[in-house]
Write an enzyme that holds these catalytic residues in place. Structure first.
Site, PDB file in Angstrom:
ATOM      1  N   GLU A  79      44.726  54.655  14.646  1.00  0.00           N
ATOM      2  CA  GLU A  79      44.387  53.527  15.528  1.00  0.00           C
ATOM      3  C   GLU A  79      43.008  53.702  16.150  1.00  0.00           C
ATOM      4  O   GLU A  79      42.852  53.704  17.387  1.00  0.00           O
ATOM      5  CB  GLU A  79      45.456  53.346  16.604  1.00  0.00           C
ATOM      6  CG  GLU A  79      46.777  52.875  16.033  1.00  0.00           C
ATOM      7  CD  GLU A  79      47.804  52.488  17.091  1.00  0.00           C
ATOM      8  OE1 GLU A  79      47.628  52.859  18.265  1.00  0.00           O
ATOM      9  OE2 GLU A  79      48.790  51.829  16.735  1.00  0.00           O
TER      10      GLU A  79
ATOM     11  N   GLU B 141      53.446  51.289  11.362  1.00  0.00           N
ATOM     12  CA  GLU B 141      54.224  51.680  12.542  1.00  0.00           C
ATOM     13  C   GLU B 141      54.877  50.458  13.152  1.00  0.00           C
ATOM     14  O   GLU B 141      54.251  49.404  13.266  1.00  0.00           O
ATOM     15  CB  GLU B 141      53.309  52.240  13.640  1.00  0.00           C
ATOM     16  CG  GLU B 141      52.777  53.615  13.462  1.00  0.00           C
ATOM     17  CD  GLU B 141      51.932  54.026  14.674  1.00  0.00           C
ATOM     18  OE1 GLU B 141      52.176  53.518  15.784  1.00  0.00           O
ATOM     19  OE2 GLU B 141      51.025  54.834  14.485  1.00  0.00           O
TER      20      GLU B 141
HETATM   21  C1  GAL Z   1      50.848  53.668  18.486  1.00  0.00           C
HETATM   22  C2  GAL Z   1      50.344  55.032  18.077  1.00  0.00           C
HETATM   23  C3  GAL Z   1      51.480  56.005  17.890  1.00  0.00           C
HETATM   24  C4  GAL Z   1      52.420  55.939  19.065  1.00  0.00           C
HETATM   25  C5  GAL Z   1      52.905  54.523  19.216  1.00  0.00           C
HETATM   26  C6  GAL Z   1      53.895  54.331  20.334  1.00  0.00           C
HETATM   27  O1  GAL Z   1      49.867  52.888  19.066  1.00  0.00           O
HETATM   28  O2  GAL Z   1      49.597  54.958  16.895  1.00  0.00           O
HETATM   29  O3  GAL Z   1      50.969  57.309  17.722  1.00  0.00           O
HETATM   30  O4  GAL Z   1      51.770  56.337  20.218  1.00  0.00           O
HETATM   31  O5  GAL Z   1      51.811  53.682  19.475  1.00  0.00           O
HETATM   32  O6  GAL Z   1      54.342  52.990  20.421  1.00  0.00           O
END
Ligand code: GAL
Length: 672
Positions: free
Chosen positions: A156, A314
């Protein structure tokens, strides 16, 4: 712009399923249980090593590979593919202790402290050198392993270091400006620096927009562009090194594409990804999180070439930990969200993270294996989802059909609205775009959310919501779209400034005035809580304008208030039948719905039954169609359809019942 993500083979044989895997947080005895549970759940890929730099490189050039070797062997033995990360998102504490100048500096000149992540200035050449050292070490050691199928660059990028105002960044900004403008005179002209006598005599006198007081909006916009370019440059440096060592492995980085303007300009980054990947999280107070899922997918797809599949890198199995109150997902929601992403073009469904952490900043974030272990709603649903995705293998590589409705989304326009003082400072860009997307989504129309430089041909309707900043070329192509018979919908506060963030003169909205046949002489922003009423029953808040409908017909007028009787929504019908609609007032959602119903032809849906809360999506190949039926309702939904249902294996002769809260995917041959 040439796109590079063309014929890259997909990294997994079926739909990718898994998540971020952070085994370093656990004792090796847990690793064996991990892979056993992964196999049980049908996991076929994990993202590994994202935050492992501090454990892999223990001092400069000193590596501890043993534990990582063991993990990679274990995953290979269990036939789980690896999306291997370059661990540059989180530099080791020894490195930050040696280099207190690495962390980024905010606009108020406070430097971040170590202890979070992405705690580095993107322009710092020393940091880049250290980052590339660990990238090379990881790539040389593991890049040729059979189960390493893809590179996950950093994490990110921009989420933490989206802007840095330090002296190193200031010097890099000046270099960027010099390359862009060549002469300081051209810069002065573009930024309108005669204002307050801020005229620059040398590039050397320019600073980033530091401090809290009002700054030149053109300077701020260029600083936003520069900041995106600096991070892209970092990504490209890592990518170039990875391609040198492993030319055949796809390289990506995880975007954060949602409805808000992004930290970096993803539409300009997309061509540099072999596979596009996104992180998407629904938000607790969101009344319609499913629409946010749809919005992100509709944007992701438009960033790829020819609507190619993308990877959901994710999302969450249940509650996140970064909202004031973190809502747990309802039974079945995990599966519905995931399948909705697939319906919107994702060929992979990955989570943050495999196992919920015990310690650290994210200890209360859900995972695929929750704190309570596998005998839980979450793990059972994860396993059901894994089985569903295996049955959906035929969907892999199919595309979401071309939409008839396009909605323009541009980060630069969003940044320009957000930065600098405005007539009404409560007009969030993302909310405006999402409100228009919602109206089409509720009606069941397919929508693409596209950058303004994508081709407009092929759409019947093009919506331009609050596109404050518009390039001449975009305005010209929008006009051509109408001349060719399309319906253009321009909403309030669009087309106001040019690419330099300077107002287009002669009546708002300067970029679209001619095509609309209407122009505005003055804005009438409303106060908090104030509303307006239109003579056809529509209403709204926040924004009104004094419009002249010289060459357009009036759809509706203000009733009462200072603009009583004046046009609020106009339509100009062009000779070829194309229409240009100007929605100059901030109409509310029910009124947007009514406008869409009254003025815009619906797209024929994949199934004829329509029920509120039954989400219908489609993917297709040249010969086959996959109809996704996602029942967000509390009762069963009956749909007239024929084909074979992939999740149950049943043949459907004429009607299918989608049980409350469940999903079904019907495979049928395309009618030629
Ligand atoms: C994302 C990040 C992850 C984790 C996640 C939690 O933005 O890439 O590592 O922190 O959020 O929701």
């Amino acid at each position: 712009m040439t796109l590079s993500h063309t014929d890259q083979p997909w990294p997994t044989a079926g739909i990718s399923f898994g998540g971020d895997y952070n085994p370093e947080q656990w004792d090796p005895s847990v690793w064996r249980e991990d892979v056993e549970l992964m196999r049980r759940a049908g996991v076929n890929m994990v993202s590994l090593g994202i935050f492992s730099w501090g454990l892999l490189e223990t001092a400069e050039g000193v590596y501890d590979w043993g534990w990582f070797d063991e993990i990679i062997n274990l995953l290979e033995q269990n036939d789980i593919s690896i999306d291997l990360a370059t661990p540059t998102a989180a530099p080791p504490s020894w490195l930050l202790a040696e280099h207190p100048e690495f962390p980024p500096v905010d606009h108020d000149m406070t430097r971040h402290w170590p202890g979070a992540r992405l705690g580095w200035c993107p322009s710092n050449p020393d940091f880049r050198r250290h980052a590339l050292r660990i990238v090379r070490a990881v790539a040389e050691r593991y890049g040729s392993r059979q189960h390493v199928v893809m590179w996950h660059v950093s994490n990110e990028l921009g989420g933490g270091n989206g802007h840095c105002y330090c002296d190193v960044s200031a010097a890099a900004f000046r270099g960027w400006l010099e390359r862009k403008y060549r002469t300081v005179e051209k810069l002065n002209e573009a930024w309108g620096t005669a204002f307050w006598g801020h005229y620059y005599r040398s590039f050397e006198h320019i600073l980033p927009p530091r401090g809290n007081d009002a700054k030149n909006p053109s300077l701020m916009l260029d600083f936003d562009r520069f900041s995106s370019d600096e991070l892209l440059d970092h990504y490209l440096a890592e990518r170039a090194l990875l391609k040198e060592i492993t030319p055949d492995l796809p390289v990506t980085t995880n975007f954060m594409v949602g409805a808000e303007p992004d930290a970096v300009d993803y539409a300009r980054w997309a061509p540099h990804m072999d596979i596009l990947a996104n992180d998407h999280y629904t938000r607790s107070p969101d009344p319609v999180p499913q629409q946010d899922v749809a919005f992100s997918g509709d944007r992701m797809r438009s960033l790829t070439t020819d609507r190619r599949p993308w990877l959901l890198m994710e999302h969450s199995t249940s509650a996140v930990n970064w909202q004031p109150r973190n809502r747990a997902k309802n039974p079945g929601e995990l599966i519905r969200d995931a399948i909705s992403h697939v319906a919107h073009g994702a060929d992979g469904v990955m989570y943050f993270q495999w196992r919920a952490s015990r310690a650290g900043a994210e200890q209360f974030h859900s995972g695929m294996v929750p704190h309570a272990g596998p005998d839980t709603k979450i793990f059972r649903e994860v396993s059901t989802l894994g089985a569903h995705l295996q049955r959906l293998a035929p969907v892999l590589g199919s595309r979401v059909p071309a939409a008839k409705v396009g909605i323009l989304f541009d980060n630069e326009a969003g940044w320009a609205v957000r930065r600098g003082v405005k007539p009404n400072n409560f007009l969030p860009y993302g909310a405006a775009v999402r409100a228009w997307h919602a109206a089409f989504w509720r009606r069941g129309d397919g929508v693409d959310v596209l950058p303004p430089w994508n081709d407009f041909a092929g759409y019947d309707t093009l919506v331009v919501p609050q596109l404050f900043l518009v390039a001449d070329d975009t305005a010209r192509r929008a006009e051509e779209f109408v001349t060719a018979g399309g319906t253009l919908v321009v909403t309030a506060f669009s087309g106001i400034v040019d690419e330099n963030d300077q107002v287009r003169l002669g009546g708002y909205p300067g970029a679209f005035r001619d095509v609309l046949g209407a122009w505005t002489e003055e804005f009438y922003p409303l106060q908090e809580g104030e509303t307006f009423q239109l003579d056809n029953g529509w209403s709204g808040r926040e924004w009104t304008e004094h419009v002249h409908a010289d060459e357009a017909d009036v759809v509706t007028r203000y009733q009462g208030g200072p603009l009583d009787g004046r046009p609020a929504v106009t339509v100009r019908t062009h000779p070829g039948g194309g229409r240009a609609i100007y929605v100059s007032a901030g109409i509310d959602s029910p009124s947007i719905d009514a406008l869409v119903t009254d003025l815009i032809e619906p797209t024929p849906p994949p199934v004829t039954d329509k029920l509120p809360g039954l989400e219908v999506g489609m993917r297709e190949t040249d010969t086959d169609e996959f109809v996704f039926l996602i029942n967000h309702r509390a009762d069963d939904a009956k749909v007239s359809i024929r084909g074979s249902e992939l999740l149950t294996g049943l043949t459907i002769d004429n009607a299918l019942v989608v049980p409350a809260g469940e999903v079904r995917v019907v495979h049928r041959r395309r009618e030629v």
